[in-house]
Write a protein that holds these residues in place. Structure first.
Motif, mmCIF file in Angstrom:
data_model
loop_
_atom_site.group_PDB
_atom_site.id
_atom_site.type_symbol
_atom_site.label_atom_id
_atom_site.label_comp_id
_atom_site.label_asym_id
_atom_site.label_seq_id
_atom_site.Cartn_x
_atom_site.Cartn_y
_atom_site.Cartn_z
ATOM 1 N N TYR A 132 0.838 -1.197 0.000
ATOM 2 C CA TYR A 132 0.000 0.000 0.000
ATOM 3 C C TYR A 132 0.876 1.251 0.000
ATOM 4 C CZ TYR A 132 -3.939 -2.981 1.270
ATOM 5 O OH TYR A 132 -4.923 -3.941 1.263
ATOM 6 N N SER A 133 0.258 2.376 -0.323
ATOM 7 C CA SER A 133 0.917 3.667 -0.186
ATOM 8 C C SER A 133 -0.153 4.710 0.068
ATOM 9 C CB SER A 133 1.716 4.025 -1.449
ATOM 10 O OG SER A 133 2.567 5.122 -1.199
ATOM 11 N N PHE A 134 0.203 5.734 0.807
ATOM 12 C CA PHE A 134 -0.753 6.802 1.074
ATOM 13 C C PHE A 134 -0.030 8.118 1.288
ATOM 14 C CE2 PHE A 134 -0.105 4.292 4.957
ATOM 15 C CZ PHE A 134 0.353 5.241 5.862
ATOM 16 N N THR A 135 -0.742 9.186 1.008
ATOM 17 C CA THR A 135 -0.217 10.525 1.213
ATOM 18 C C THR A 135 -1.382 11.496 1.268
ATOM 19 O OG1 THR A 135 1.444 12.124 0.491
ATOM 20 C CG2 THR A 135 0.075 11.138 -1.241
ATOM 21 N N ALA A 136 -1.094 12.709 1.705
ATOM 22 C CA ALA A 136 -2.115 13.750 1.722
ATOM 23 C C ALA A 136 -2.596 14.003 0.294
ATOM 24 C CB ALA A 136 -1.547 15.036 2.322
ATOM 25 N N THR A 137 -3.888 14.294 0.153
ATOM 26 C CA THR A 137 -4.451 14.516 -1.189
ATOM 27 C C THR A 137 -3.766 15.670 -1.912
ATOM 28 O OG1 THR A 137 -6.192 15.903 -0.242
ATOM 29 C CG2 THR A 137 -6.739 13.591 -0.665
ATOM 30 N N ILE A 138 -3.183 16.599 -1.174
ATOM 31 C CA ILE A 138 -2.519 17.738 -1.815
ATOM 32 C C ILE A 138 -1.106 17.398 -2.291
ATOM 33 C CG2 ILE A 138 -3.916 19.464 -0.608
ATOM 34 C CD1 ILE A 138 -1.514 19.935 1.276
ATOM 35 N N ASN A 139 -0.607 16.208 -1.952
ATOM 36 C CA ASN A 139 0.746 15.815 -2.352
ATOM 37 C C ASN A 139 0.700 15.148 -3.731
ATOM 38 O OD1 ASN A 139 3.353 14.877 -2.647
ATOM 39 N ND2 ASN A 139 3.462 13.935 -0.626
ATOM 40 N N VAL A 140 0.482 15.961 -4.738
ATOM 41 C CA VAL A 140 0.363 15.470 -6.113
ATOM 42 C C VAL A 140 1.651 14.783 -6.593
ATOM 43 C CG1 VAL A 140 -0.082 16.160 -8.508
ATOM 44 C CG2 VAL A 140 -1.466 17.111 -6.643
ATOM 45 N N PRO A 141 2.844 15.311 -6.272
ATOM 46 C CA PRO A 141 4.055 14.612 -6.748
ATOM 47 C C PRO A 141 4.151 13.159 -6.279
ATOM 48 C CG PRO A 141 4.607 16.836 -6.031
ATOM 49 C CD PRO A 141 3.180 16.597 -5.622
ATOM 50 N N SER A 142 3.842 12.897 -5.018
ATOM 51 C CA SER A 142 3.909 11.507 -4.540
ATOM 52 C C SER A 142 2.798 10.655 -5.132
ATOM 53 C CB SER A 142 3.858 11.455 -3.010
ATOM 54 O OG SER A 142 5.131 11.730 -2.475
ATOM 55 N N GLU A 143 1.621 11.227 -5.291
ATOM 56 C CA GLU A 143 0.533 10.471 -5.906
ATOM 57 C C GLU A 143 0.884 10.117 -7.354
ATOM 58 O OE1 GLU A 143 -4.329 10.402 -6.393
ATOM 59 O OE2 GLU A 143 -3.377 12.238 -5.685
#
Length: 186
Positions: A132-143
């Protein structure tokens, strides 16, 4: 030259943390730009404690957020790796893949390359069934990296450790299964 890498990708080497990584890592995690999608920057003590946590996780689980070097010159660039998800979210008990690189090494494909190497290690060596992976919705680069490595968005959640009014509270959740990864490699 002996590398001491646990595994490698074309340009990167993944290795245990060394004491001489600590000052660079503390500087990196004190940088506002590097830490913009995290609740706060880290003090030197907090950065050292995070490395210690990664080392304990490696001892306990056999995987961690590994220190990553650029192989051509052995420069430490940050970390890419896996940690067990302990929060009560979908994926709890499975591994999360994550990365944090010094800003001098952004936009060169290192996060994507490193994440793909970690997925291969997770599935081929550690015999995991899903990551799995997760990040804040505002972290577009990681997404964007999550999408590039073949992960699929399975939902969003409210991060239980963040304040309700935090701009980081809402997180995206991605997942990739071994078969999905194996099929994408061709």
């Amino acid at each position: 030259m002996e590398t001491n890498y646990l595994f490698e990708s074309e340009r990167l080497g993944f290795r245990p943390w060394k004491d001489n990584d600590r000052d660079f890592f503390a500087s990196m995690t004190a940088d506002l730009e590097v830490m913009r999608y995290f609740p706060e920057t880290l003090t030197k003590l907090q950065a050292d404690q995070l490395i210690d946590r990664f080392n304990r996780h490696m001892d306990d689980e056999g995987y961690t957020m590994w220190a990553v070097e650029r192989r051509i010159d052995r420069v430490f660039i940050g970390y890419v790796g896996l940690l067990e998800i302990t929060m009560a979210i979908e994926g709890q008990g499975h591994a999360e893949i994550g990365w944090r690189l010094d800003k001098r090494f952004w936009k060169q494909g290192f996060a994507t390359e490193g994440a793909l190497a970690c997925l291969a290690y997770a599935f081929d060596v550690l015999h995991m069934t899903a990551v799995y992976s997760f990040t804040a919705t505002i972290n577009v680069p990681s997404e964007t990296v999550m999408k590039k490595i073949g992960m699929s968005k399975i939902g969003e959640f409210q991060h239980p450790k963040l304040a309700c009014d935090s701009p980081l509270k809402t997180h995206v959740l991605y997942k990739i299964e071994k078969q999905q990864f194996t099929n994408s490699k061709g």
